[in-house]
Design an enzyme around this catalytic site. Structure first.
Site, mmCIF file in Angstrom:
data_model
loop_
_atom_site.group_PDB
_atom_site.id
_atom_site.type_symbol
_atom_site.label_atom_id
_atom_site.label_comp_id
_atom_site.label_asym_id
_atom_site.label_seq_id
_atom_site.Cartn_x
_atom_site.Cartn_y
_atom_site.Cartn_z
ATOM 1 N N ASP A 62 -10.696 0.147 -3.196
ATOM 2 C CA ASP A 62 -10.322 -0.826 -4.223
ATOM 3 C C ASP A 62 -11.411 -0.916 -5.292
ATOM 4 O OD1 ASP A 62 -8.736 -2.671 -5.466
ATOM 5 O OD2 ASP A 62 -9.170 -4.312 -4.090
ATOM 6 N N GLU A 94 3.666 -1.167 -2.365
ATOM 7 C CA GLU A 94 3.627 -2.201 -3.409
ATOM 8 C C GLU A 94 3.128 -1.640 -4.746
ATOM 9 O OE1 GLU A 94 2.430 -2.608 -0.256
ATOM 10 O OE2 GLU A 94 4.079 -3.899 0.399
ATOM 11 N N ASN A 95 2.355 -0.544 -4.705
ATOM 12 C CA ASN A 95 1.869 0.057 -5.957
ATOM 13 C C ASN A 95 3.003 0.634 -6.815
ATOM 14 O OD1 ASN A 95 -1.256 1.338 -4.534
ATOM 15 N ND2 ASN A 95 -0.873 -0.577 -5.636
#
Ligand code: FPP
Length: 249
Positions: free
Chosen positions: A21, A68-69
């Site tokens: 991240d 979800e991306n």
């Protein structure tokens, strides 16, 4: 002195999983585009695979693109999918040379044909690698994976290929996309957030978690060694007492 010298090679985590991240924030802080952050992120994957090989880690799983991306701006999704193709094609000769075996987990059917093709080709070419297995989690989410396993188990019971009474924890493990991988011993998340974001929920039941504020593009060899050294300071009890663990050792 490198932190590699502080690693106890008798107790290296066999499998490290990483939530990479901070690419976007790394880019923003330099006035660059998010895609530049992802490009630099690929360079970090390279550094960390090399470092993990030096530390004798056998499996490294990186969360490259979550289910979800798919909700990100289309422009960013397209850039990431192109980047995967570019990186895979460019790196395949070095993966082969260094004995790195590539694997993928996730709903690969959703990937563009070109991305999927490049990945399958690299998986095939590197299948004999035995130094380290690099697992790319792409279009992956743990809830998708567990639901898919539940559906397949129900289907097997329905077709009388599986006895319902025999369904146990091992059955679930065998129906997950990670069936041929050991559970991660260490889960690293970069970029300052402290959450698991739908990643390997079943498999990390007993993993040690390591969070760092370092953005993924700044995470390199020494950062990985530091995480391993910290992992080796922890006592893994798997529900037992300290005394039991001590007498077992
Ligand atoms: C998270 O940073 C990172 C991603 C969603 C993508 C990571 C993907 C790569 C580094 C490419 C890997 C590909 C290969 C072939 C190894 P973010 O964008 O969520 O960062 P932010 O939280 O700072 O916005």
């Amino acid at each position: 002195m490198s932190l590699l010298d502080k690693i106890d090679f008798g107790r290296v985590p066999a499998h490290i999983a990483i939530i990479m991240d901070g690419n976007g924030r790394w880019a923003k802080s330099r006035g660059l585009e998010r895609a530049d952050g992802h490009r630099e992120g690929v360079a970090s994957v390279r550094k960390v695979v090399e470092a993990a090989s030096k530390a004798k880690v056998k499996y490294l799983t990186v969360y490259a693109f979550s289910t979800e991306n798919w909700n990100r701006p289309q422009e960013e999704i397209d850039a990431l999918m192109e980047l995967v193709v570019y990186a895979i094609v460019k790196e395949t000769p070095d993966l082969l040379k260094n004995g790195v075996r590539l694997q993928c987990i996730g709903d690969l059917k959703r990937l563009p044909e070109k991305t999927c093709g490049a990945l399958l080709d690299c998986i095939d070419k590197t299948s004999g690698g035995d130094t380290i297995t690099l697992v790319l989690a792409l279009s992956y989410s743990s809830r998708w994976e567990i639901a898919e396993a539940a559906r397949q188990i129900a289907e097997a019971v329905n077709r009388q290929k599986l006895d319902i009474e025999a369904v146990c924890e091992n059955t679930v493990t065998e129906y997950l996309t990670t069936r041929n991988l050991p559970d991660p011993d260490l889960l690293i998340r970069t970029g300052g957030e402290q959450r698991i974001s739908n990643f390997l929920l079943w498999q990390t039941a007993y993993a040690e978690f390591y969070f760092t504020d370092t953005f993924w593009p700044n995470f390199g060899e020494e950062n990985l060694f530091e995480a391993i050294v910290e992992y080796q300071r922890r006592e893994r009890r798997f529900g037992k007492t300290s005394e039991q663990i001590e007498s077992e050792n």
